[in-house]
Design a protein around this motif. Structure first.
Motif, short mmCIF file in Angstrom:
data_model
loop_
_atom_site.label_atom_id
_atom_site.label_comp_id
_atom_site.label_asym_id
_atom_site.label_seq_id
_atom_site.Cartn_x
_atom_site.Cartn_y
_atom_site.Cartn_z
N MET A 31 2.67 -3.71 -6.07
CA MET A 31 3.18 -3.92 -4.72
C MET A 31 2.07 -3.98 -3.68
O MET A 31 2.20 -4.66 -2.65
CB MET A 31 4.15 -2.79 -4.34
CG MET A 31 5.43 -2.79 -5.14
SD MET A 31 6.54 -1.46 -4.62
CE MET A 31 8.01 -1.87 -5.58
N LYS A 32 0.98 -3.28 -3.92
CA LYS A 32 -0.09 -3.15 -2.92
C LYS A 32 -0.61 -4.50 -2.46
O LYS A 32 -0.74 -4.75 -1.26
CB LYS A 32 -1.22 -2.30 -3.48
CG LYS A 32 -2.33 -2.03 -2.48
CD LYS A 32 -3.38 -1.10 -3.05
CE LYS A 32 -4.49 -0.85 -2.04
NZ LYS A 32 -5.54 0.04 -2.57
N GLY A 33 -0.89 -5.39 -3.40
CA GLY A 33 -1.41 -6.71 -3.01
C GLY A 33 -0.48 -7.82 -3.42
O GLY A 33 -0.92 -8.94 -3.71
N ALA A 34 0.82 -7.54 -3.44
CA ALA A 34 1.81 -8.51 -3.93
C ALA A 34 1.84 -9.78 -3.08
O ALA A 34 1.77 -9.72 -1.85
CB ALA A 34 3.19 -7.88 -3.96
N ILE A 105 0.81 0.07 1.19
CA ILE A 105 1.32 -1.27 1.42
C ILE A 105 0.95 -1.75 2.82
O ILE A 105 1.10 -1.02 3.80
CB ILE A 105 2.86 -1.30 1.27
CG1 ILE A 105 3.27 -0.82 -0.12
CG2 ILE A 105 3.42 -2.69 1.54
CD1 ILE A 105 2.80 -1.68 -1.24
N THR A 106 0.48 -2.98 2.93
CA THR A 106 0.12 -3.54 4.24
C THR A 106 1.37 -3.97 5.01
O THR A 106 2.44 -4.18 4.42
CB THR A 106 -0.80 -4.76 4.08
OG1 THR A 106 -0.06 -5.81 3.40
CG2 THR A 106 -2.03 -4.42 3.27
N ASP A 107 1.21 -4.12 6.32
CA ASP A 107 2.33 -4.56 7.16
C ASP A 107 2.86 -5.92 6.70
O ASP A 107 4.06 -6.18 6.70
CB ASP A 107 1.89 -4.67 8.62
CG ASP A 107 1.56 -3.31 9.22
OD1 ASP A 107 1.79 -2.31 8.53
OD2 ASP A 107 1.07 -3.26 10.35
N GLU A 108 1.94 -6.80 6.33
CA GLU A 108 2.33 -8.16 5.92
C GLU A 108 3.21 -8.13 4.68
O GLU A 108 4.23 -8.82 4.60
CB GLU A 108 1.07 -8.99 5.65
CG GLU A 108 1.37 -10.44 5.31
CD GLU A 108 0.11 -11.24 5.04
OE1 GLU A 108 0.23 -12.44 4.78
OE2 GLU A 108 -0.99 -10.65 5.07
#
Length: 368
Positions: A31-34, A105-108
């Motif tokens: 999920m982190k860089g999905a 997880i990033t906002d994007e």
């Protein structure tokens, strides 16, 4: 024989689908860089699982399938796990919850996951899920950062919906705090998150929302006390907070002041402070007003910002307007009143232009 083979083939597909979902749900590193495609596939898998659950329940095969799933899981991973089919009935909710509760997880990515969920499950289901999503304190960041960025393709009146939804999400988690006797978390959250404009707007919207419940009254009391403490202190370390107060939704600020005389009184005192921190600078042809160099609270605040806020107060026919008009009248009778006469003029109130000119010339002669 062929029929049994087909059934076995279908069963293998179903079991593989469940195992794929479990892998995505139980191992969240992906999920982190999905990517958008990976997020889509994750929710598509979850949606397939939900459909299978519905079919199995309709056919009365729940228990038999649960046994098969445990056996299949042991065969693939060597682990014995006893699953209940009911756990997977809202598989999409499970995936979205993981996105929201993962601090890496990033906002994007969060925005993309939320948009995908809304497209598949719809707005009503998201409303039902919201309290589960934000039950834990660390999901506050998700509330702040995602709601303002929701995909426009699923929102017809996106601006109204986004601001309302953000407010509702915050009210949900704070209602939980009050019910769990953890109301101090509300004031802590306001203290630590007051430099986020979206968060402050949601807090102010809670104050103007009609809510006669005991929980609602308690929440508003805590918010009011927290904001009063924050505003009364006028900490020089909080220029961002004060910038938000000046330039954010001014109509909302004034509405809050109309409903809450205590906040109105403190905020008008701050406005007076801003005015006194303004200085006049003469040019060859004209003059301009701007914050003094040592006005630490006024970082990035322009004279136009200041005038716009005062104008909005003066337009109010309630407590905020009355308080501001009385304050301006009082300030104009005091020494160094040029700034207030100029503010009135710019707000297009009936002020004699001669008075403005006379005061400006006076200031000019004192400086020479």
């Amino acid at each position: 024989m062929q029929s049994n083979s087909i059934k076995m083939h279908k069963m293998k597909q179903v079991l593989d689908c469940f195992c794929l979902f479990l892998n995505k749900y139980e191992h969240c590193e992906w999920m982190k860089g999905a990517t958008k495609s990976e997020i889509h596939n994750g929710f598509q898998c979850a949606q397939d699982v939900e459909k299978i659950c519905s079919v199995l329940e309709t056919k009365g095969c729940v228990t038999a399938f649960e046994i098969k799933l445990s056996e299949w899981h042991k065969l693939k991973y060597g682990l014995v796990v006893h699953y209940k089919l009911q756990e997977f009935a809202a598989a999409c909710d499970m995936i979205l919850s993981n996105f929201y509760m993962n601090s890496d997880i990033t906002d994007e990515v969060l925005m993309c996951a939320t948009s995908e969920y809304l497209e598949i499950c719809g707005r009503n289901r998201f409303h039902l899920l919201k309290e589960k999503l934000i039950f834990k304190a660390h999901t506050h960041d998700a509330v702040k950062n995602v709601i303002d960025e929701l995909s426009t393709m699923v929102l017809e009146q996106k601006d109204v919906f986004k601001s309302t939804l953000s407010c509702e999400l915050l009210r949900s988690v704070w209602t939980k705090y009050i019910r769990c006797k953890e109301a101090s978390n509300i004031s802590n959250c306001i203290h630590t998150t007051s430099n986020d404009s979206r968060f402050i707007e949601s807090v102010l919207r809670i104050l103007i929302k009609e809510d006669c419940s005991e929980e609602g009254k308690t929440m508003k009391k805590i918010i009011t006390e927290s904001l009063l403490l924050k505003m009364s202190t006028m900490n020089y370390q909080d220029p961002v907070f004060w910038h938000i107060i000046i330039v954010t939704n001014r109509h909302l600020i004034v509405t809050v002041c109309d409903l809450n005389p205590e906040i109105c009184s403190v905020l008008v005192k701050f406005i007076v402070h801003v005015g006194k921190c303004m200085d006049i600078e003469f040019t060859e042809m004209n003059y301009i007003w701007k914050p003094k160099e040592n006005a630490k609270l006024m970082v990035d605040v322009t004279f136009d910002d200041f005038v716009s806020l005062v104008r909005r107060f003066l337009e109010s026919r309630g407590v905020a307007g009355d308080h501001m008009r009385r304050t301006l009248q009082d300030l104009k009778s005091q020494p160094d009143c040029s700034i207030w006469v100029e503010v009135e003029r710019q707000c297009e109130l009936p002020v004699l232009a001669k008075l403005v000119t006379a005061n400006v010339r006076n200031d000019s002669s004192l400086m020479n």
